[in-house]
Every structure is written in structure tokens, then in C-alpha cells.
Design a protein around this motif. Structure first.
Motif, PDB file in Angstrom:
ATOM      1  N   VAL A 276       0.849  -1.184   0.000  1.00  0.00           N
ATOM      2  CA  VAL A 276       0.000   0.000   0.000  1.00  0.00           C
ATOM      3  C   VAL A 276       0.881   1.229   0.000  1.00  0.00           C
ATOM      4  O   VAL A 276       2.076   1.157   0.238  1.00  0.00           O
ATOM      5  N   THR A 310      -4.469   3.926   5.161  1.00  0.00           N
ATOM      6  CA  THR A 310      -5.291   4.066   3.969  1.00  0.00           C
ATOM      7  C   THR A 310      -6.536   3.209   4.151  1.00  0.00           C
ATOM      8  O   THR A 310      -6.543   2.236   4.913  1.00  0.00           O
ATOM      9  N   LEU A 312      -7.764   1.208   2.063  1.00  0.00           N
ATOM     10  CA  LEU A 312      -7.492  -0.135   1.543  1.00  0.00           C
ATOM     11  C   LEU A 312      -6.836  -1.013   2.602  1.00  0.00           C
ATOM     12  O   LEU A 312      -7.206  -2.181   2.779  1.00  0.00           O
ATOM     13  N   SER A 324      -7.414  -4.382  -6.128  1.00  0.00           N
ATOM     14  CA  SER A 324      -6.363  -3.372  -6.157  1.00  0.00           C
ATOM     15  C   SER A 324      -5.169  -3.955  -6.880  1.00  0.00           C
ATOM     16  O   SER A 324      -5.044  -5.165  -7.013  1.00  0.00           O
ATOM     17  N   SER A 327      -1.378  -0.090  -5.932  1.00  0.00           N
ATOM     18  CA  SER A 327      -1.319   0.430  -4.560  1.00  0.00           C
ATOM     19  C   SER A 327      -0.590   1.756  -4.438  1.00  0.00           C
ATOM     20  O   SER A 327      -0.154   2.130  -3.360  1.00  0.00           O
ATOM     21  N   GLN A 328      -0.464   2.471  -5.535  1.00  0.00           N
ATOM     22  CA  GLN A 328       0.228   3.760  -5.531  1.00  0.00           C
ATOM     23  C   GLN A 328      -0.617   4.871  -6.148  1.00  0.00           C
ATOM     24  O   GLN A 328      -0.104   5.918  -6.517  1.00  0.00           O
ATOM     25  N   CYS A 334      -8.800   0.305  -7.577  1.00  0.00           N
ATOM     26  CA  CYS A 334      -9.529   0.363  -6.304  1.00  0.00           C
ATOM     27  C   CYS A 334     -10.484   1.551  -6.231  1.00  0.00           C
ATOM     28  O   CYS A 334     -10.939   1.920  -5.147  1.00  0.00           O
ATOM     29  N   CYS A 364      -6.509   3.081  -2.143  1.00  0.00           N
ATOM     30  CA  CYS A 364      -5.125   2.749  -1.792  1.00  0.00           C
ATOM     31  C   CYS A 364      -4.333   3.957  -1.329  1.00  0.00           C
ATOM     32  O   CYS A 364      -3.302   3.815  -0.667  1.00  0.00           O
ATOM     33  N   CYS A 365      -4.795   5.154  -1.687  1.00  0.00           N
ATOM     34  CA  CYS A 365      -4.042   6.365  -1.331  1.00  0.00           C
ATOM     35  C   CYS A 365      -4.939   7.385  -0.648  1.00  0.00           C
ATOM     36  O   CYS A 365      -4.654   8.584  -0.687  1.00  0.00           O
TER      37      CYS A 365
END
Length: 376
Positions: A276, A310, A312, A324, A327-328, A334, A364-365
Motif C-alpha cells: 500500500v 489508507t 485499503l 487493487s 497500490s500507488q 480500487c 489505496c491512497c
């Protein structure tokens, strides 16, 4: 606007769903990153002993627009589990009827092993539209330096193929690092392309020679001394880097020591091995953390979340499976509607402004700033 900017114009925003009436222009299909469709494998190419290229066409056999260096997220059912991963498109947008990804088989890698063992001509694979900002349009330049390691060669290969297809005659220095000569992905093609374009300067450095005892190239690891010897003008070049995270970190530090302007350094920022987006440093240092409640509207499931987490991460901790990949904040996999509440989202291009205005967020963010209700 120079020739590179004109030819590689960013793909414009389009509708959220594909339709025959409004998703076509002269350059091909406008395939939004958040839309999934089925691709059909038309060819599998063995690049090295553990790297394969998988070439696809769309279900309708129609062209797709993308920028060189962009990636797409592929989705498959592996042993009963939905798995999604980001892979850079290694083919060139100048050949829009073909989309290829080049995948290294990673020990224990769920998707990479599945692709190597199952994907063959005629097989189908679900994928989301091209996305990402690691492209030549990010920083058009008279002279470029491509630095890659391992399968990180793929986005730079797409850029190189496109530039040569278009006869741009760009001054590009391509430096690739590999374990052995046998591990150099696209080795023969790169050498052929260098003959076609005299201003493509090609350099390989291998940690060892492996079985190729007559290897005449550089051995060891890329260093500032070696780079300076090959390219005395490296500080004047726009740098694009892709490879394992430790490699990119080492390259960035090497260039910094050599006086290269950090503003002219660009790297592919998603890492499929990452879990993540990292917590902000200030959040990690706080002893007491505010907590909020997250409610899922469809399942009525409720869980608590720490302000530094996060959404997520918190969802996974509480057994909620949310698709997802990167993850960035880049791939858009997501993307979820936030029905109530607010979050602090720091993405990397994986969501469009109009989607944000509609209430979508990349989990994720996104970190909570209030209680939340999600459309899940």
C-alpha cells in the motif's frame, strides 16, 4: 509544441463506458483506465528463460490508443481468487492493433506464474484501460537517457519502438542492466533498432557473464564512473528510469552525486510488490491517532480505521476484499464511490477530476478525515 509532443499527445478524458458511438477517433479507441474489457492472446514470445511477451488484440480486433510508457491492469481468476496486477505495455502505440505485456516469472508470483503456465494463443484475459504518466510527454527533450534493469526495460522499450517507428531520429542513450547476457530482455531487437537509428546509443552492463564466456560488454554494476565514460553528457539528458525499487533508488542517488538535475529525473513509480502507499512520516510519529468508522453500504459491514491508515489497508485488515493492483494511486483499480464522509487522497494520476467530482476516490491512497460510508 515540438514533434514529440504532437505525436505523443496525451490521451484525452473519455466516457466511463465503452460504446460504438462515442469511443472512436482517428487514432483508435479511447479506452478509459477504469473500464474493463476482454483481450484475446494472439502470440506468446519467449524473450529469455524466465521472461515472456504476451501479445493481445481487443475482442473486436480494433485499435487502442495509449502513450508509450503507460501500463494496464490485468485481471484473472487464479485458484478461485481474483488477482489483479499492473504491467507496462511493451508494444508501441504506433502499432495500435496489438497490445503486449512482457512478464518475468517471479518465484512465488501469483500472476506471473499463472500467465506463464496458462496464457497461450486464443486464451482470454480481462484488462483495464491504459494508464500512467511515465511517458515522453511528461518531459519532451532534445536528448534522453533511458536507464533500466531487468523487466523494467518494458516502458522504455515501448518508447524506443515508437520513436523509431515514427522516424523521429531522437538522441537516446539506452543503458540496461541485467544479471547475465542471457537475461537481457529484447537484446537482439535493441541491437537491430540501434542499427536502424544511429542516434540510439545502446549500452549493456551485466553482473556476471553466465554461460556467455566471450561476453565483451561491461560487467559489474552501473556506476557513475562507467556512466561518465560512456556518456560524458549524461547531466544534459532527460532521464527515464524503470526497474526494481532498489535499483531506481541507487540510480537516483548516483545521478544526484554526479550533479544531474533532479527535476529532469523521471521514474516509473508503481511497484507490484508493494502493499500500500506508505503512511506520511508525520502520521507515523504521532502517539495517539484519531479513529473513524467505515460502513459498507451494500454489505452493511462496519469497521474502524486509524487516521494514518489508507482505507485499503484497513479494509484488508478487516477481511474486506477490494480489487487493487498498483497500490500507488496510479492504476485506478480500487476506485470506489464515497457516499458519505471525506478522505485525504494523494494519487498519481489513476483517477480523473470529473470522477473525483462525482465522489469517487482511490482507496489505496486515501486516508480518512471523518467517518465514511462506501459504496461496497
Amino acid at each position: 509544441m515540438n514533434s514529440v509532443e504532437r505525436i505523443f499527445e496525451p490521451v484525452p478524458e473519455t466516457t466511463d463506458r465503452l460504446s460504438n458511438s462515442d469511443t472512436w477517433e482517428s487514432g483508435g479507441r479511447l479506452w478509459p483506465s477504469g473500464v474493463r474489457q476482454t483481450l484475446t492472446c494472439c502470440r506468446v514470445v519467449d524473450e529469455t528463460h524466465d521472461v515472456k511477451s504476451f501479445e493481445f488484440r481487443t475482442s473486436e480486433g480494433l485499435p487502442v490508443r495509449f502513450e508509450p510508457g503507460q501500463f494496464m491492469t490485468v485481471s484473472a481468476n487464479v485458484q478461485g481468487q481474483s488477482v489483479e496486477r499492473c504491467y507496462t505495455i511493451s508494444s508501441a502505440p504506433t502499432r495500435p492493433y496489438l497490445l503486449s505485456i512482457t512478464v518475468k516469472r517471479v518465484p512465488g508470483g501469483t500472476m506471473s506464474n499463472w500467465l506463464h503456465e496458462n496464457m497461450q494463443p486464443g486464451s482470454q484475459l480481462a484488462a483495464y484501460g491504459p494508464s500512467g504518466t511515465f511517458t515522453p510527454t511528461a518531459a519532451p527533450a532534445a536528448k534522453s537517457l533511458y536507464l533500466s534493469a531487468g523487466s523494467g526495460v518494458t516502458p522504455l522499450m515501448s518508447m524506443t519502438r515508437a520513436g523509431i517507428d515514427l522516424g523521429l531520429d531522437r538522441d537516446v542513450a539506452f543503458v540496461h542492466s541485467a544479471r547475465t547476457p542471457a537475461d537481457i530482455v529484447f537484446r537482439e531487437e535493441l541491437q537491430r533498432l540501434a542499427k536502424l537509428s544511429p542516434r540510439l546509443h545502446l549500452f549493456f552492463v551485466c553482473e556476471g557473464v553466465g554461460q556467455e564466456q566471450d561476453w565483451a560488454g561491461a560487467t559489474g554494476r552501473l556506476s557513475l564512473e562507467l556512466l561518465s565514460r560512456w556518456l560524458p553528457d549524461y547531466a544534459e539528458r532527460e532521464v527515464f528510469t524503470c526497474g526494481p525499487a532498489p535499483y531506481m533508488s541507487a540510480v537516483r542517488e548516483m545521478l544526484r552525486e554526479g550533479g544531474h538535475d533532479p527535476a529532469r529525473y523521471h521514474q516509473e513509480s508503481f511497484d507490484i510488490s508493494a502493499g500500500v502507499a506508505p503512511e506520511p512520516a508525520e502520521a507515523k510519529s504521532e502517539v495517539a491517532q484519531e479513529t473513524f468508522t467505515v460502513k459498507l453500504s451494500r454489505s452493511s459491514k462496519t469497521f474502524t480505521i486509524n487516521a494514518s491508515e489508507t482505507v485499503l489497508v484497513a479494509a484488508r485488515k478487516n477481511g474486506v476484499a477490494i480489487p487493487s493492483s498498483c497500490s500507488q494511486g496510479m492504476c485506478g483499480t480500487c476506485k470506489t464511490m464515497v457516499l458519505q464522509g471525506s478522505v485525504d487522497m494523494k494519487h498519481n494520476g489513476g483517477i480523473r477530476e470529473r470522477e473525483v467530482q462525482k465522489g469517487f476516490r482511490l482507496l489505496c491512497c486515501s486516508r480518512p478525515t471523518s467517518d465514511l460510508v462506501l459504496e461496497l
